[in-house]
Design an enzyme around this catalytic site. Sequence first.
Site, PDB file in Angstrom:
ATOM      1  N   ARG A  13       0.843  -1.212   0.000  1.00  0.00           N
ATOM      2  CA  ARG A  13       0.000   0.000   0.000  1.00  0.00           C
ATOM      3  C   ARG A  13       0.872   1.253   0.000  1.00  0.00           C
ATOM      4  O   ARG A  13       0.573   2.233  -0.683  1.00  0.00           O
ATOM      5  CB  ARG A  13      -0.941  -0.013   1.214  1.00  0.00           C
ATOM      6  CG  ARG A  13      -2.032  -1.052   1.112  1.00  0.00           C
ATOM      7  CD  ARG A  13      -2.841  -1.117   2.405  1.00  0.00           C
ATOM      8  NE  ARG A  13      -3.642   0.090   2.621  1.00  0.00           N
ATOM      9  CZ  ARG A  13      -4.174   0.407   3.806  1.00  0.00           C
ATOM     10  NH1 ARG A  13      -3.962  -0.365   4.860  1.00  0.00           N
ATOM     11  NH2 ARG A  13      -4.893   1.493   3.944  1.00  0.00           N
TER      12      ARG A  13
ATOM     13  N   HIS B 220      -7.315   8.288  11.467  1.00  0.00           N
ATOM     14  CA  HIS B 220      -6.915   6.863  11.492  1.00  0.00           C
ATOM     15  C   HIS B 220      -5.417   6.678  11.324  1.00  0.00           C
ATOM     16  O   HIS B 220      -4.950   5.568  11.049  1.00  0.00           O
ATOM     17  CB  HIS B 220      -7.659   6.075  10.394  1.00  0.00           C
ATOM     18  CG  HIS B 220      -9.118   5.952  10.687  1.00  0.00           C
ATOM     19  ND1 HIS B 220     -10.046   5.667   9.710  1.00  0.00           N
ATOM     20  CD2 HIS B 220      -9.813   6.100  11.843  1.00  0.00           C
ATOM     21  CE1 HIS B 220     -11.259   5.623  10.265  1.00  0.00           C
ATOM     22  NE2 HIS B 220     -11.139   5.899  11.560  1.00  0.00           N
TER      23      HIS B 220
ATOM     24  N   CYS C 257      12.073  -2.573  17.274  1.00  0.00           N
ATOM     25  CA  CYS C 257      12.324  -1.277  17.904  1.00  0.00           C
ATOM     26  C   CYS C 257      13.779  -1.148  18.362  1.00  0.00           C
ATOM     27  O   CYS C 257      14.282  -2.034  19.074  1.00  0.00           O
ATOM     28  CB  CYS C 257      11.383  -1.122  19.106  1.00  0.00           C
ATOM     29  SG  CYS C 257      11.641   0.407  20.017  1.00  0.00           S
TER      30      CYS C 257
HETATM   31  P1  OAD Z   1     -15.237   2.719   2.173  1.00  0.00           P
HETATM   32  O1  OAD Z   1     -14.522   1.790   1.257  1.00  0.00           O
HETATM   33  O2  OAD Z   1     -16.076   2.164   3.284  1.00  0.00           O
HETATM   34  O3  OAD Z   1     -16.196   3.687   1.331  1.00  0.00           O
HETATM   35  C1  OAD Z   1     -15.712   4.357   0.207  1.00  0.00           C
HETATM   36  C2  OAD Z   1     -16.833   5.315  -0.205  1.00  0.00           C
HETATM   37  O4  OAD Z   1     -16.347   6.093  -1.286  1.00  0.00           O
HETATM   38  C3  OAD Z   1     -18.088   4.601  -0.694  1.00  0.00           C
HETATM   39  O5  OAD Z   1     -19.218   5.224  -0.111  1.00  0.00           O
HETATM   40  C4  OAD Z   1     -18.048   4.812  -2.209  1.00  0.00           C
HETATM   41  O6  OAD Z   1     -19.368   4.936  -2.753  1.00  0.00           O
HETATM   42  C5  OAD Z   1     -17.334   6.125  -2.299  1.00  0.00           C
HETATM   43  N1  OAD Z   1     -16.610   6.344  -3.560  1.00  0.00           N
HETATM   44  C6  OAD Z   1     -16.014   5.435  -4.337  1.00  0.00           C
HETATM   45  N2  OAD Z   1     -15.413   6.047  -5.387  1.00  0.00           N
HETATM   46  C7  OAD Z   1     -15.631   7.388  -5.223  1.00  0.00           C
HETATM   47  C8  OAD Z   1     -15.268   8.550  -5.945  1.00  0.00           C
HETATM   48  N3  OAD Z   1     -14.552   8.469  -7.069  1.00  0.00           N
HETATM   49  N4  OAD Z   1     -15.663   9.762  -5.467  1.00  0.00           N
HETATM   50  C9  OAD Z   1     -16.402   9.854  -4.334  1.00  0.00           C
HETATM   51  N5  OAD Z   1     -16.775   8.786  -3.585  1.00  0.00           N
HETATM   52  C10 OAD Z   1     -16.392   7.573  -4.044  1.00  0.00           C
HETATM   53  O7  OAD Z   1     -14.127   3.695   2.765  1.00  0.00           O
HETATM   54  P2  OAD Z   1     -14.289   4.662   3.994  1.00  0.00           P
HETATM   55  O8  OAD Z   1     -15.670   5.191   4.127  1.00  0.00           O
HETATM   56  O9  OAD Z   1     -13.184   5.635   3.935  1.00  0.00           O
HETATM   57  O10 OAD Z   1     -10.841   2.449   8.797  1.00  0.00           O
HETATM   58  O11 OAD Z   1     -14.003   3.670   5.229  1.00  0.00           O
HETATM   59  C11 OAD Z   1     -13.926   4.238   6.500  1.00  0.00           C
HETATM   60  C12 OAD Z   1     -12.949   3.451   7.291  1.00  0.00           C
HETATM   61  O12 OAD Z   1     -13.316   2.063   7.303  1.00  0.00           O
HETATM   62  C13 OAD Z   1     -11.524   3.469   6.753  1.00  0.00           C
HETATM   63  O13 OAD Z   1     -10.829   4.601   7.165  1.00  0.00           O
HETATM   64  C14 OAD Z   1     -10.964   2.220   7.389  1.00  0.00           C
HETATM   65  C15 OAD Z   1     -12.114   1.292   7.094  1.00  0.00           C
HETATM   66  O14 OAD Z   1     -12.129   0.247   7.951  1.00  0.00           O
HETATM   67  C16 OAD Z   1      -9.782   1.874   9.458  1.00  0.00           C
HETATM   68  O15 OAD Z   1      -8.953   1.232   8.860  1.00  0.00           O
HETATM   69  C17 OAD Z   1      -9.750   2.113  10.929  1.00  0.00           C
END
Ligand code: OAD
Length: 266
Positions: free
Chosen positions: A55, A106, A160
């Site tokens: 990543r 995060h 570490c």
């Molecule tokens: P998700 O993968 O849950 O959601 C991604 C969102 O982006 C979805 O609602 C898609 O519809 C939207 N999407 C996709 N392509 C897009 C684009 N080009 N423009 C706008 N929106 C788009 O990711 P997050 O919501 O970020 O946490 O997930 C939240 C957290 O859950 C992450 O930070 C991570 C994950 O577990 C941790 O790792 C603690």
Amino acid sequence: MRVLVLTGAGVSAESGIPTFRGKDGYWRNLDPAKLATPEAFARDPKLVWEWYRERRQRIRSARPNAAHAAIAKLAQHADEFLLVTQNVDDLHARAGIAKEKMVQIHGDIFVTKCSRCDFLDTGRGGSPEPPTDRAAVPVERGRLRSIAPTSEDIVDLPYCPECDALMRPGVVWFGEQLPWKELQRVENYLDRGASDVVIVVGTTATFGYIVDWALRASPEGVRGELIEVNPEETQLSQFATQLVREPAAIAMPHLVDTILADHRTP
Ligand code: OAD
């Protein structure tokens, strides 16, 4: 004009970074939700480090997109601005958002931290171009040891230099506490009153605190706008005053220009 922007993985999607819950989210058929956990790391640190190192490399090769640039522009012109991103990539920073205007709730994927003491390596995860050779030359500072001296794909794990414990990526894993200082920064912003504009970009708003912060920043009946930029519906959609069902890189430049024009002080 007070502006709060909340972003998730969708804002980096057009930079080629997979979202978590989208169809491209899996890695080697593994669910990120099963890899980004203390249990997965304890069980198989080699696998988890391989995932994070891949990543990191993908993010290094990616570039901020027009949505990152538009948010940075808004940050420059708003009277008061805070970006709270759930993303651990550095694309908002590389688009020009100043550290004091951004909270990475995060964590930061390029930070490597000790799993036991408070030693932290913010060395951006090693050299800009980590070697492609599978017999990995380490990319994190700290004492490194091969864990499979006999296997062909040696993966070095960082230990570490202070206490010799295994080191881990400096991100928040499922079930872990959010960073206290970062949480305080969000609360301090919210305590100073409602925002004129709240924009929620590219997140499923899976975590309740994201919904909570968006609603507290644009309380019912106060003049503020709550704009959601996401091609899909989310649990925040019902509260939005405006829904922009477009990809962020397409929608954000125009949306930011409209907001700045509407709020330009005479
Ligand atoms: P998700 O993968 O849950 O959601 C991604 C969102 O982006 C979805 O609602 C898609 O519809 C939207 N999407 C996709 N392509 C897009 C684009 N080009 N423009 C706008 N929106 C788009 O990711 P997050 O919501 O970020 O946490 O997930 C939240 C957290 O859950 C992450 O930070 C991570 C994950 O577990 C941790 O790792 C603690």
